[in-house]
Design a protein around this motif. Structure first.
Motif, PDB file in Angstrom:
ATOM      1  N   ILE A  45       0.838  -1.198   0.000  1.00 16.16           N
ATOM      2  CA  ILE A  45       0.000   0.000   0.000  1.00 16.16           C
ATOM      3  C   ILE A  45       0.878   1.256   0.000  1.00 16.16           C
ATOM      4  CG2 ILE A  45      -1.579   1.353   1.466  1.00 16.16           C
ATOM      5  CD1 ILE A  45      -3.040  -1.279   2.000  1.00 16.16           C
ATOM      6  N   PHE A  48       1.936   1.760  -3.529  1.00 15.20           N
ATOM      7  CA  PHE A  48       0.831   2.255  -4.350  1.00 15.20           C
ATOM      8  C   PHE A  48       0.553   3.733  -4.072  1.00 15.20           C
ATOM      9  CE2 PHE A  48      -1.633  -0.121  -7.319  1.00 15.20           C
ATOM     10  CZ  PHE A  48      -1.166  -1.420  -7.202  1.00 15.20           C
ATOM     11  N   THR A  49       0.566   4.089  -2.798  1.00 16.00           N
ATOM     12  CA  THR A  49       0.314   5.485  -2.456  1.00 16.00           C
ATOM     13  C   THR A  49       1.367   6.373  -3.110  1.00 16.00           C
ATOM     14  OG1 THR A  49      -0.495   4.693  -0.343  1.00 16.00           O
ATOM     15  CG2 THR A  49      -0.140   7.048  -0.542  1.00 16.00           C
ATOM     16  N   LEU A  51       3.088   5.765  -5.769  1.00 15.62           N
ATOM     17  CA  LEU A  51       2.860   5.809  -7.221  1.00 15.62           C
ATOM     18  C   LEU A  51       1.748   6.790  -7.559  1.00 15.62           C
ATOM     19  CD1 LEU A  51       3.135   4.603 -10.125  1.00 15.62           C
ATOM     20  CD2 LEU A  51       1.366   2.999  -9.467  1.00 15.62           C
ATOM     21  N   ILE A  52       0.654   6.701  -6.789  1.00 14.87           N
ATOM     22  CA  ILE A  52      -0.497   7.556  -7.092  1.00 14.87           C
ATOM     23  C   ILE A  52      -0.141   9.027  -6.875  1.00 14.87           C
ATOM     24  CG2 ILE A  52      -2.796   8.184  -6.246  1.00 14.87           C
ATOM     25  CD1 ILE A  52      -3.123   5.085  -5.741  1.00 14.87           C
ATOM     26  N   ILE A  77       3.072   8.281   5.607  1.00 15.05           N
ATOM     27  CA  ILE A  77       1.883   8.637   6.395  1.00 15.05           C
ATOM     28  C   ILE A  77       0.772   7.612   6.203  1.00 15.05           C
ATOM     29  CG2 ILE A  77      -0.012  10.299   6.581  1.00 15.05           C
ATOM     30  CD1 ILE A  77       2.036  12.502   6.113  1.00 15.05           C
ATOM     31  N   TYR A  78       0.504   7.277   4.947  1.00 17.81           N
ATOM     32  CA  TYR A  78      -0.594   6.355   4.701  1.00 17.81           C
ATOM     33  C   TYR A  78      -0.305   4.960   5.218  1.00 17.81           C
ATOM     34  CZ  TYR A  78      -4.093   9.184   2.591  1.00 17.81           C
ATOM     35  OH  TYR A  78      -5.098  10.081   2.428  1.00 17.81           O
ATOM     36  N   ALA A  81      -0.829   4.930   8.834  1.00 18.97           N
ATOM     37  CA  ALA A  81      -2.252   4.977   9.161  1.00 18.97           C
ATOM     38  C   ALA A  81      -2.883   3.607   8.972  1.00 18.97           C
ATOM     39  CB  ALA A  81      -2.950   6.009   8.289  1.00 18.97           C
ATOM     40  N   TYR A  82      -2.527   2.926   7.897  1.00 20.66           N
ATOM     41  CA  TYR A  82      -3.059   1.586   7.675  1.00 20.66           C
ATOM     42  C   TYR A  82      -2.584   0.627   8.768  1.00 20.66           C
ATOM     43  CZ  TYR A  82      -5.466   2.112   3.225  1.00 20.66           C
ATOM     44  OH  TYR A  82      -6.367   2.440   2.261  1.00 20.66           O
ATOM     45  N   PHE A  84      -1.693   1.252  11.789  1.00 24.44           N
ATOM     46  CA  PHE A  84      -2.395   1.615  13.018  1.00 24.44           C
ATOM     47  C   PHE A  84      -3.811   1.034  13.020  1.00 24.44           C
ATOM     48  CE2 PHE A  84      -5.285   4.669  15.028  1.00 24.44           C
ATOM     49  CZ  PHE A  84      -4.762   4.726  16.307  1.00 24.44           C
ATOM     50  N   THR A  85      -4.523   1.241  11.893  1.00 21.73           N
ATOM     51  CA  THR A  85      -5.914   0.804  11.804  1.00 21.73           C
ATOM     52  C   THR A  85      -6.023  -0.718  11.821  1.00 21.73           C
ATOM     53  OG1 THR A  85      -6.206   2.734  10.415  1.00 21.73           O
ATOM     54  CG2 THR A  85      -8.044   1.208  10.541  1.00 21.73           C
ATOM     55  N   SER A 114      -4.860  -7.050   0.194  1.00 23.50           N
ATOM     56  CA  SER A 114      -4.325  -7.195  -1.160  1.00 23.50           C
ATOM     57  C   SER A 114      -5.463  -7.201  -2.169  1.00 23.50           C
ATOM     58  CB  SER A 114      -3.435  -8.428  -1.280  1.00 23.50           C
ATOM     59  OG  SER A 114      -4.153  -9.578  -0.994  1.00 23.50           O
ATOM     60  N   TYR A 116      -8.364  -5.743  -1.733  1.00 29.57           N
ATOM     61  CA  TYR A 116      -8.941  -4.398  -1.733  1.00 29.57           C
ATOM     62  C   TYR A 116      -8.202  -3.525  -2.738  1.00 29.57           C
ATOM     63  CZ  TYR A 116      -8.373   0.353   0.311  1.00 29.57           C
ATOM     64  OH  TYR A 116      -8.201   1.694   0.522  1.00 29.57           O
ATOM     65  N   VAL A 117      -6.877  -3.620  -2.760  1.00 34.14           N
ATOM     66  CA  VAL A 117      -6.118  -2.843  -3.726  1.00 34.14           C
ATOM     67  C   VAL A 117      -6.367  -3.368  -5.138  1.00 34.14           C
ATOM     68  CG1 VAL A 117      -3.797  -2.212  -4.484  1.00 34.14           C
ATOM     69  CG2 VAL A 117      -4.358  -2.180  -2.063  1.00 34.14           C
TER      70      VAL A 117
END
Lengths: 300, 262, 410
Positions: A45, A48-49, A51-52, A77-78, A81-82, A84-85, A114, A116-117
């Motif tokens: 993730i 991917f973040t 890249l985006i 950061i992302y 956050a993931y 943590f969640t 995986s 979900y992405v």
């Protein structure tokens, strides 16, 4: 000789990336004795973040350096956050459940993320922009080492130093060590264990995200499945070095990186992924505590 | 009286830490031996060593099962040692929590049974008979231990005292000649402790099983034991009858003024 | 006040997830055409659904906490509806009769497509029951179960290709080779703790698949093996339709056979040893159970069914390649066991039907299959680890010290 050097450096870079991911496994394991199967997905993730964000910024016409910095920050950061969640949803409710339950939950989380992405993005490989500028003074040696690889080595070293500092000298580091020694006791002396666990997940996820950005720009493409393989290999590295031990994770990663590099360079590349597993089985049979790990005495 | 367990020079190291230091302990037939000592003295480690959970670093453990040849038990697996006739309970209760009380006891009979996969699938006469026998034996044991009211309860739903007794019942089911009890009275109230005392004496007198127990409750130790061994820092610092131990200055010092008569 | 607080919590959760899913759900980059697609509507959907799911999550949590309290206070575990049915012959026999009637007439009422799906579902029932021995009863998290399935499928395909071996001969051979591989995997993982076991078995499954993909001379690589014959029956050759119906009835028989065997194993000396091993490994050994033997029998007897179903899979699809045996397959089977209820036979049957039939009939959702399976694993573990039809421990009746019908309960 040059071929050897190239393979040697290739192994070193590979190992450094594994180390960035393996740190997360080993830290989380040290604190809650759980293999965070979803860790590989966090790394994916992160990539991917990056890249985006990088693609969006490229369209806006920013220069490479600021894209690199902003994309890396977003990835960190992302991913944090993931991480943590994921802990709050899939692991925290199971802290006192049997180990099997927590493991199944971890597997489920990994599959969920995986896919979900895969659904939200695509199953195809996406080409990842080369974010790290080619340095002038490297050019004469570019057939041996590229600036990408230098960036990986430098980042890994820096992360290791910062992490060692955090764990050795800060208050949070002390709380982490206390929790990994004896969670109940740490709680009794006033350590906020929930916070320690969250911070551990955040740090682990952040380093994995850095690894994700670096490897993606090194390899040049990513898809939703990269987390699975990288995750397993980093796990092997963590076990090899002795799970729970941070220097062990680095050592194990480098050994695994070199083994793979030399095996594919001199033997065959078809079975690249098999080596890691064979390695894992051999360690677990002959030295389950790993190279630098403490041998556990089971409490009865 | 015949010796049934002989431990000579037992050493156990964990890394650099020496948990057991040249320990010598003997248990004789139909004897109740208590192992006492401050926390961390190595009492549970000693149990783990002789039951095969930790392979000892050095020394000798010899078992003398009645009517059979003596056996050296140093490197045997836990299940082999149980088969020879050593059974134990655990300090922090380790029942098979999601199984019924009866099933817990039936597990104890496992090593005295023989039916295998084929028997399980075809359920021949021998298997059926064996299963019926096991159920009956297990009922008997539960009755003896005073748990017959709980037979079909799930083990983890039992009251605390009953769980401790179930541990004993389960160990009894393996048909031991020596029973190791790790703090059987821990957490029990006065009445429960009194019942436990009686139970332990009954096990010794009626079943002719010798008992080696770790216990902190001195009332239990003093009223039950024929022989007491005191440990500190992995070493045996004293041994003798209750009277001898009560008046031993070394023991009193080890307990740092703890009133051992209390 | 309390309600306001709840709404606030849900609102914050919803904001957090909108932030969390923003880059992945909203932006989609096409790196070939250098285009960016913004899907703002996704953010809205995430916000709304998290807002409501968050209420559900907290509600279930409270529900569970209070449930735990009643068990602690009451002592007696409640008897489920399923158990009541099982205990009451008046209820039990009509239901059994209805099921038999339905199963027997199914292929003649529904079309071939439905029959095929039902056969697949039954295959997963058997796979689930097999994995249930390893995961549910013995508590060993085996994530490489698909390897044995692959081994069975390739045994039939290759033995048939080289030696012309028939399906009926290959079936026991596949089962046997499956068991052999079970023991082969069992040996190195014997002394490993649960989490290491999971990752090693996961690796084992992948290794077998990678070998099959790369070892062209042996396995024909990624292109696989085609033209695997469907089974005949005592010399009768079936038409395509006849063969599908025959497969269906064969699977019904095999499922019943599996239930019979697994049930007997479960209520035997070995079955008890498996459960004891799951509950507490140290205590289990201290009670005189040989850990090595117990683990190996669990692996071998679990793998047997996968080997057998592998042969059937090869015969049913007439074509196999390594792509059918990925880790997702292992996870699907694990999900069947976990959803149904670990250790519970009826649970696994339910689990297989739900997880295999539902995505087939809800075609629109079939692409969400794996994502749902992942979520199911997490949610089941958090809220209902015992599954939808929990395993019921065997009760024994007695009068005084006499035992009446100690062996069976029904």
């Amino acid at each position: 000789m040059e071929y050897f050097l190239e393979i040697f450096l290739g192994g070193l870079t590979r190992g450094s990336i594994y180390a960035l991911i393996a740190l997360g496994y080993t830290m989380v394991y040290g604190i809650i004795q759980l293999i965070n199967f979803a860790h590989g997905e966090i790394y994916m993730i992160g990539a991917f973040t990056a890249l985006i964000v990088a693609s969006v910024l490229t369209m806006l016409g920013l220069n490479t350096i600021s894209i690199l910095v902003l994309a890396s920050i977003a990835a960190v950061i992302y991913a944090s956050a993931y991480g943590f969640t994921v802990e709050k949803i899939a692991y925290k409710p199971l802290r006192h459940a049997p180990r099997l339950s927590a493991l199944i939950s971890a597997i489920g989380m990994s599959m969920f993320l995986s896919n979900y992405v895969l659904l939200a993005q695509t199953s195809d490989f996406l080409s990842f922009p080369n974010l790290i500028p080619e340095l002038k003074f490297i050019e004469p040696y570019s057939h041996i080492i590229r600036s990408n690889e230098i960036a990986i080595l430098v980042t890994t070293t820096a992360v290791m130093i910062v992490l060692t500092f955090i764990i050795k000298f800060t208050k949070m580091g002390k709380a982490m060590r206390a929790t990994s020694q004896d969670r109940e006791m740490a709680m009794l002396v006033g350590v906020d264990v929930n916070r320690v666990i969250s911070v551990t997940f955040i740090i682990g996820s952040a380093t994995a995200a850095l690894g994700g950005v670096l490897i993606a720009s090194h390899v040049g493409q990513i898809n939703f499945y990269i987390g699975f393989i990288a995750g397993i290999k980093a796990f092997v590295a963590a076990v090899l070095g002795g799970i729970g031990s941070i220097p062990g994770a680095v050592l194990g990663s480098l050994i695994l990186g070199w083994t793979e590099s030399f095996a594919t360079g001199y033997v065959s590349s078809d079975y690249e992924d098999v080596f890691a597993f064979i390695f894992l089985v051999l360690i677990l049979i002959f030295k389950p505590s790993g190279i630098l790990g403490r041998s556990e005495s089971r409490a009865v | 009286m015949k010796t049934i367990l002989k431990v000579k020079n037992l050493i156990m190291n964990f890394g650099g830490l020496r948990a057991l230091d040249h320990l010598d302990i003997q248990v004789r037939e139909e004897e109740i031996v208590a192992l006492i000592g401050p926390n961390g003295a190595g009492k549970t480690t000693f149990f783990n060593c002789i039951t095969g959970i930790f392979p000892p670093t050095g020394g000798e453990i010899i078992l003398f099962p009645p009517k059979k040849k003596s056996k050296r038990a140093n490197r045997l697996k836990p299940n082999k040692i149980t088969e020879i006739g050593l059974a134990r309970t655990f300090q922090n209760i380790r029942l098979f929590q999601n199984m019924t009380v009866l099933e817990n006891v039936m597990i104890g009979r496992h090593c005295r049974m023989s039916s295998g996969i084929v028997g399980a699938i075809f359920r021949g006469k021998a298997t059926v008979k064996e299963e019926e026998q096991v159920v009956e034996d297990s009922f008997k044991i539960l009755k003896k231990i005073g748990l017959s009211e709980y037979v079909n309860e799930i083990a983890m739903n039992l009251p605390y005292g009953a769980q401790r007794r179930l541990e004993i019942a389960r160990a009894m089911a393996t048909e031991p000649f020596l029973l190791l009890l790790d703090e059987p009275a821990a957490g029990m109230n006065i009445q429960e402790t009194k019942d436990l005392n009686e139970l332990i004496l009954r096990i010794r007198d009626e079943e002719k099983i010798s008992i080696l127990l770790i216990e902190h409750d001195m009332r239990v130790v003093m009223s039950l034991s024929d022989h007491i061994v005191v440990m500190d820092y992995g070493k045996k610092i004293a041994e003798g009858t209750t009277e001898e131990i009560k008046n031993n200055p070394v023991v009193i010092k080890a307990y740092l003024g703890e009133d051992i008569d209390a | 006040m309390n309600k306001l607080n709840e709404i606030k919590k849900s609102f914050l959760a919803s904001l957090w997830f909108m932030f969390l899913t923003f880059p992945i759900m909203v932006i989609r980059v096409n790196t070939v055409q250098k285009e960016i697609e913004w899907r703002w509507q996704n953010m809205f959907f995430v916000g709304i659904s998290v807002f409501f799911l968050s209420f559900a999550w907290r509600f279930l949590f409270r529900q569970m906490a209070s449930g735990r309290k009643t068990i602690e206070a009451g002592g007696l575990d409640k008897i489920s509806l399923m158990q009541q049915i099982m205990n009451e012959p008046k209820m039990y026999y009509p239901i059994l009769f209805a099921f038999t009637l339905f199963a027997a007439t199914f292929p003649f009422i529904f079309n071939i497509y439905q029959v095929n799906i039902m056969t697949t579902a039954l295959m997963y029932v058997v796979l689930g029951l097999g994995l249930n021995i390893v995961v549910g009863l013995a508590g060993l998290l085996d994530l490489g179960y698909v390897a044995f399935y692959l081994v069975g499928a390739y045994s039939y395909a290759l033995l048939n290709y080289h030696f012309g071996l028939s399906f009926w001969l290959a079936l026991p051979i596949g089962a046997f080779i499956g068991a052999l591989f079970g023991i082969l995997l069992g040996f190195p993982v014997l002394r490993m703790r649960g989490d290491y076991l999971a990752i090693v078995t996961l690796g084992f499954g992948e290794i077998i698949r990678i070998i099959m993909e790369n070892w062209n001379e042996f396995s024909f690589g990624p292109s696989g093996i085609a033209n695997i014959p469907r089974p005949g029956f005592f010399g009768i050759e079936f038409s395509l339709q006849g063969s599908i119906i025959f497969m269906y009835f064969f699977m019904i028989c095999l499922t019943l056979f599996t239930i019979f065997i697994v049930n007997r194993l479960r209520n035997s000396r070995i079955g008890r040893a498996w459960v004891a091993l799951r509950e507490d490994e140290v205590a289990c050994q201290a009670m005189g159970i040989d850990r090595t033997k117990t683990k190996l029998t669990a692996f071998a007897l679990g793998a047997t069914w996968a080997g057998m179903v592998g042969v059937i899979f090869a015969a049913k699809t007439t074509f196999i390649n390594p792509a059918s045996f990925t880790v997702w397959e292992s996870i699907t089977i694990l999900c069947i066991v976990v959803l149904g209820g670990m250790g519970s036979i009826i649970g696994v049957i339910f689990g297989a039907f739900i997880l295999i039939l539902l995505p087939e009939y809800l075609r629109a959702f079939s692409e969400y299959r794996m994502v749902t399976f992942g979520a199911v694993l997490v949610i089941m573990m958090v809220f209902r680890p015992q599954g939808i039809v929990p395993d019921i421990r065997h009760r024994f009746k007695h009068q005084g010290s006499m035992v009446l019908g100690g062996k069976t309960k029904k």
